[in-house]
Scaffold this motif. Structure first.
Motif, PDB file in Angstrom:
ATOM      1  N   ALA A   7     -21.770  13.817  15.011  1.00  0.00           N
ATOM      2  CA  ALA A   7     -21.959  14.712  13.858  1.00  0.00           C
ATOM      3  C   ALA A   7     -22.192  13.914  12.581  1.00  0.00           C
ATOM      4  O   ALA A   7     -23.020  14.290  11.735  1.00  0.00           O
ATOM      5  CB  ALA A   7     -20.743  15.626  13.705  1.00  0.00           C
ATOM      6  N   ALA A   8     -21.459  12.810  12.427  1.00  0.00           N
ATOM      7  CA  ALA A   8     -21.628  11.979  11.236  1.00  0.00           C
ATOM      8  C   ALA A   8     -23.003  11.320  11.217  1.00  0.00           C
ATOM      9  O   ALA A   8     -23.659  11.237  10.168  1.00  0.00           O
ATOM     10  CB  ALA A   8     -20.527  10.924  11.176  1.00  0.00           C
ATOM     11  N   TRP A   9     -23.461  10.842  12.384  1.00  0.00           N
ATOM     12  CA  TRP A   9     -24.801  10.245  12.457  1.00  0.00           C
ATOM     13  C   TRP A   9     -25.873  11.255  12.064  1.00  0.00           C
ATOM     14  O   TRP A   9     -26.798  10.936  11.310  1.00  0.00           O
ATOM     15  CB  TRP A   9     -25.079   9.723  13.865  1.00  0.00           C
ATOM     16  CG  TRP A   9     -24.401   8.431  14.213  1.00  0.00           C
ATOM     17  CD1 TRP A   9     -23.461   8.224  15.178  1.00  0.00           C
ATOM     18  CD2 TRP A   9     -24.618   7.150  13.602  1.00  0.00           C
ATOM     19  NE1 TRP A   9     -23.078   6.910  15.206  1.00  0.00           N
ATOM     20  CE2 TRP A   9     -23.785   6.216  14.258  1.00  0.00           C
ATOM     21  CE3 TRP A   9     -25.448   6.709  12.565  1.00  0.00           C
ATOM     22  CZ2 TRP A   9     -23.739   4.876  13.911  1.00  0.00           C
ATOM     23  CZ3 TRP A   9     -25.412   5.361  12.221  1.00  0.00           C
ATOM     24  CH2 TRP A   9     -24.564   4.458  12.885  1.00  0.00           C
ATOM     25  N   TRP A  10     -25.763  12.477  12.588  1.00  0.00           N
ATOM     26  CA  TRP A  10     -26.740  13.512  12.263  1.00  0.00           C
ATOM     27  C   TRP A  10     -26.694  13.858  10.779  1.00  0.00           C
ATOM     28  O   TRP A  10     -27.741  14.082  10.149  1.00  0.00           O
ATOM     29  CB  TRP A  10     -26.497  14.761  13.102  1.00  0.00           C
ATOM     30  CG  TRP A  10     -27.057  14.665  14.482  1.00  0.00           C
ATOM     31  CD1 TRP A  10     -26.358  14.605  15.652  1.00  0.00           C
ATOM     32  CD2 TRP A  10     -28.438  14.620  14.844  1.00  0.00           C
ATOM     33  NE1 TRP A  10     -27.206  14.507  16.726  1.00  0.00           N
ATOM     34  CE2 TRP A  10     -28.487  14.518  16.269  1.00  0.00           C
ATOM     35  CE3 TRP A  10     -29.627  14.648  14.138  1.00  0.00           C
ATOM     36  CZ2 TRP A  10     -29.690  14.452  16.959  1.00  0.00           C
ATOM     37  CZ3 TRP A  10     -30.834  14.579  14.827  1.00  0.00           C
ATOM     38  CH2 TRP A  10     -30.859  14.490  16.214  1.00  0.00           C
ATOM     39  N   ALA A  11     -25.486  13.914  10.204  1.00  0.00           N
ATOM     40  CA  ALA A  11     -25.360  14.230   8.778  1.00  0.00           C
ATOM     41  C   ALA A  11     -26.019  13.155   7.928  1.00  0.00           C
ATOM     42  O   ALA A  11     -26.741  13.457   6.961  1.00  0.00           O
ATOM     43  CB  ALA A  11     -23.885  14.375   8.400  1.00  0.00           C
ATOM     44  N   MET A  12     -25.806  11.880   8.266  1.00  0.00           N
ATOM     45  CA  MET A  12     -26.406  10.793   7.491  1.00  0.00           C
ATOM     46  C   MET A  12     -27.926  10.763   7.663  1.00  0.00           C
ATOM     47  O   MET A  12     -28.661  10.526   6.696  1.00  0.00           O
ATOM     48  CB  MET A  12     -25.793   9.457   7.915  1.00  0.00           C
ATOM     49  CG  MET A  12     -24.356   9.290   7.449  1.00  0.00           C
ATOM     50  SD  MET A  12     -23.671   7.643   7.767  1.00  0.00           S
ATOM     51  CE  MET A  12     -23.541   7.667   9.564  1.00  0.00           C
ATOM     52  N   ALA A  13     -28.385  11.014   8.887  1.00  0.00           N
ATOM     53  CA  ALA A  13     -29.832  11.037   9.115  1.00  0.00           C
ATOM     54  C   ALA A  13     -30.482  12.191   8.358  1.00  0.00           C
ATOM     55  O   ALA A  13     -31.536  12.022   7.723  1.00  0.00           O
ATOM     56  CB  ALA A  13     -30.125  11.151  10.613  1.00  0.00           C
ATOM     57  N   GLY A  14     -29.864  13.368   8.413  1.00  0.00           N
ATOM     58  CA  GLY A  14     -30.406  14.516   7.692  1.00  0.00           C
ATOM     59  C   GLY A  14     -30.378  14.310   6.193  1.00  0.00           C
ATOM     60  O   GLY A  14     -31.343  14.636   5.481  1.00  0.00           O
ATOM     61  N   ALA A  15     -29.262  13.749   5.682  1.00  0.00           N
ATOM     62  CA  ALA A  15     -29.165  13.481   4.247  1.00  0.00           C
ATOM     63  C   ALA A  15     -30.232  12.492   3.806  1.00  0.00           C
ATOM     64  O   ALA A  15     -30.865  12.658   2.753  1.00  0.00           O
ATOM     65  CB  ALA A  15     -27.769  12.956   3.909  1.00  0.00           C
ATOM     66  N   GLY A  16     -30.447  11.439   4.613  1.00  0.00           N
ATOM     67  CA  GLY A  16     -31.472  10.465   4.268  1.00  0.00           C
ATOM     68  C   GLY A  16     -32.862  11.063   4.248  1.00  0.00           C
ATOM     69  O   GLY A  16     -33.675  10.756   3.360  1.00  0.00           O
ATOM     70  N   ALA A  17     -33.161  11.937   5.214  1.00  0.00           N
ATOM     71  CA  ALA A  17     -34.469  12.589   5.240  1.00  0.00           C
ATOM     72  C   ALA A  17     -34.657  13.481   4.014  1.00  0.00           C
ATOM     73  O   ALA A  17     -35.724  13.459   3.374  1.00  0.00           O
ATOM     74  CB  ALA A  17     -34.613  13.410   6.519  1.00  0.00           C
ATOM     75  N   PHE A  18     -33.630  14.260   3.671  1.00  0.00           N
ATOM     76  CA  PHE A  18     -33.708  15.105   2.472  1.00  0.00           C
ATOM     77  C   PHE A  18     -33.889  14.253   1.216  1.00  0.00           C
ATOM     78  O   PHE A  18     -34.659  14.600   0.315  1.00  0.00           O
ATOM     79  CB  PHE A  18     -32.454  15.960   2.338  1.00  0.00           C
ATOM     80  CG  PHE A  18     -32.524  17.272   3.074  1.00  0.00           C
ATOM     81  CD1 PHE A  18     -33.520  18.193   2.799  1.00  0.00           C
ATOM     82  CD2 PHE A  18     -31.584  17.596   4.035  1.00  0.00           C
ATOM     83  CE1 PHE A  18     -33.592  19.404   3.465  1.00  0.00           C
ATOM     84  CE2 PHE A  18     -31.637  18.805   4.718  1.00  0.00           C
ATOM     85  CZ  PHE A  18     -32.651  19.701   4.433  1.00  0.00           C
ATOM     86  N   PHE A  19     -33.151  13.127   1.156  1.00  0.00           N
ATOM     87  CA  PHE A  19     -33.240  12.280  -0.037  1.00  0.00           C
ATOM     88  C   PHE A  19     -34.618  11.641  -0.137  1.00  0.00           C
ATOM     89  O   PHE A  19     -35.173  11.498  -1.238  1.00  0.00           O
ATOM     90  CB  PHE A  19     -32.150  11.206   0.010  1.00  0.00           C
ATOM     91  CG  PHE A  19     -31.984  10.468  -1.290  1.00  0.00           C
ATOM     92  CD1 PHE A  19     -31.832  11.155  -2.482  1.00  0.00           C
ATOM     93  CD2 PHE A  19     -31.977   9.083  -1.319  1.00  0.00           C
ATOM     94  CE1 PHE A  19     -31.668  10.477  -3.682  1.00  0.00           C
ATOM     95  CE2 PHE A  19     -31.814   8.396  -2.514  1.00  0.00           C
ATOM     96  CZ  PHE A  19     -31.661   9.095  -3.696  1.00  0.00           C
ATOM     97  N   GLY A  20     -35.193  11.246   1.017  1.00  0.00           N
ATOM     98  CA  GLY A  20     -36.543  10.703   0.993  1.00  0.00           C
ATOM     99  C   GLY A  20     -37.554  11.719   0.483  1.00  0.00           C
ATOM    100  O   GLY A  20     -38.420  11.400  -0.341  1.00  0.00           O
ATOM    101  N   LEU A  21     -37.452  12.960   0.950  1.00  0.00           N
ATOM    102  CA  LEU A  21     -38.355  14.016   0.482  1.00  0.00           C
ATOM    103  C   LEU A  21     -38.111  14.332  -0.995  1.00  0.00           C
ATOM    104  O   LEU A  21     -39.055  14.622  -1.743  1.00  0.00           O
ATOM    105  CB  LEU A  21     -38.151  15.275   1.332  1.00  0.00           C
ATOM    106  CG  LEU A  21     -38.589  15.150   2.796  1.00  0.00           C
ATOM    107  CD1 LEU A  21     -38.120  16.363   3.592  1.00  0.00           C
ATOM    108  CD2 LEU A  21     -40.103  15.000   2.903  1.00  0.00           C
ATOM    109  N   ASP A  22     -36.848  14.272  -1.411  1.00  0.00           N
ATOM    110  CA  ASP A  22     -36.518  14.480  -2.824  1.00  0.00           C
ATOM    111  C   ASP A  22     -37.192  13.428  -3.694  1.00  0.00           C
ATOM    112  O   ASP A  22     -37.848  13.752  -4.695  1.00  0.00           O
ATOM    113  CB  ASP A  22     -34.998  14.435  -2.991  1.00  0.00           C
ATOM    114  CG  ASP A  22     -34.572  14.171  -4.429  1.00  0.00           C
ATOM    115  OD1 ASP A  22     -34.893  15.016  -5.296  1.00  0.00           O
ATOM    116  OD2 ASP A  22     -33.930  13.144  -4.699  1.00  0.00           O
ATOM    117  N   LEU A  23     -37.059  12.150  -3.308  1.00  0.00           N
ATOM    118  CA  LEU A  23     -37.661  11.082  -4.098  1.00  0.00           C
ATOM    119  C   LEU A  23     -39.179  11.165  -4.095  1.00  0.00           C
ATOM    120  O   LEU A  23     -39.827  10.895  -5.120  1.00  0.00           O
ATOM    121  CB  LEU A  23     -37.212   9.724  -3.572  1.00  0.00           C
ATOM    122  CG  LEU A  23     -35.778   9.294  -3.882  1.00  0.00           C
ATOM    123  CD1 LEU A  23     -35.516   7.902  -3.342  1.00  0.00           C
ATOM    124  CD2 LEU A  23     -35.486   9.339  -5.373  1.00  0.00           C
ATOM    125  N   ALA A  24     -39.763  11.528  -2.944  1.00  0.00           N
ATOM    126  CA  ALA A  24     -41.227  11.647  -2.883  1.00  0.00           C
ATOM    127  C   ALA A  24     -41.717  12.703  -3.873  1.00  0.00           C
ATOM    128  O   ALA A  24     -42.652  12.458  -4.651  1.00  0.00           O
ATOM    129  CB  ALA A  24     -41.657  11.998  -1.459  1.00  0.00           C
TER     130      ALA A  24
END
Length: 261
Positions: A39-56
């Motif tokens: 669950a923690a791995w999925w949360a970090m992966a999802g957060a990173g994807a959202f943050f990447g899209l946010d920065l883009a």
């Protein structure tokens, strides 16, 4: 704006260059970089994807609108989080909450209208920054849950690992120049925004609610307006100040409404 790579590529370098330093900070603070639950791995992966899209979205918007609008709309996550909280609780907003939403929407409408008057490019920039606020909301919500069990530096390390390929893929798809000619704007962006800024933000997630985090970030528009005036000769009309004042008042009311609940 000062980086000579593409805007999305600048976001990639912000995350990628920070990885060695984040790993060192995690090790110094005895925060493990492995052994997490699925669950923690999925949360970090999802957060990173959202943050990447946010920065883009945000970095594209920076080049297309005024710096005050960039930070104002980019931090619209505070209002989105409040609406999200009401939806989760399945209740109608209280009077102060409804007023906060109306004030913020009115201020945003004035600022968007002004941008449309200036040029279509400025309007597109504002919309991109609003989209960034939506992605940033997902980032905060996922990190908030993971932060209850994980250290801030290890969490930021893995979310940066997950966000880097998202940004690189978007930059390559857009055929942006990725390799910079000068590194100092990107190194400064990495140190100020990713290490110091996100480091303190992720640390604070354990101690404050997402709404408080979002509202505290709303100090940025005033600083951005000053930076835009000093560095880029940006000027603001009276209606811009009115729109910002309405948004600011809405956020203050949202904070007061949160205290009552």
């Amino acid at each position: 704006r000062l980086a000579d790579s593409g805007p999305v590529a600048a976001g990639f370098w912000r995350l990628f260059l920070a990885l060695p330093l984040l790993a060192i900070l995690a090790a110094v603070n005895r925060q493990p970089l492995r052994g997490f639950t699925p669950a923690a791995w999925w949360a970090m992966a999802g957060a990173g994807a959202f943050f990447g899209l946010d920065l883009a979205s945000w970095h594209l918007g920076i080049a297309l609108t005024r710096l005050g609008n960039v930070t104002l709309f980019g931090n619209s996550s505070s209002l989105i989080l409040m609406v999200w909280g009401l939806a989760v609780l399945r209740r109608w907003p209280r009077r102060s909450e409804a007023t906060a939403i109306l004030f913020t929407l009115a201020g945003a409408a004035i600022l968007l209208g002004r941008s449309l008057e200036v040029s279509a490019a400025t309007f597109r920039g504002d919309l991109l920054c609003l989209l960034a606020g939506l992605f940033y909301t997902g980032y905060i919500l996922l990190l908030q849950r993971a932060r209850e069990r994980l250290g801030n530096w290890s969490l930021l390390f893995w979310s940066s690992v997950a966000g880097s390929p998202v940004l690189l893929a978007i930059a390559l798809a857009a055929r942006e120049p990725v390799w910079p000619g000068q590194w100092w704007p990107l190194i400064g962006l990495m140190l100020c925004s990713q290490i110091a800024g996100q480091g303190m933000l992720v640390y604070a997630l354990r101690h404050f609610s997402p709404l408080v985090i979002g509202l505290s970030l709303m100090t940025q528009p005033a600083i951005a307006v000053l930076a835009g005036w000093l560095a880029f000769d940006e000027t603001l009309a009276l209606s811009d100040f009115l729109g910002m004042a309405l948004v600011g008042a809405g956020l203050v009311l949202a904070r007061a409404g949160m205290k009552e609940s």
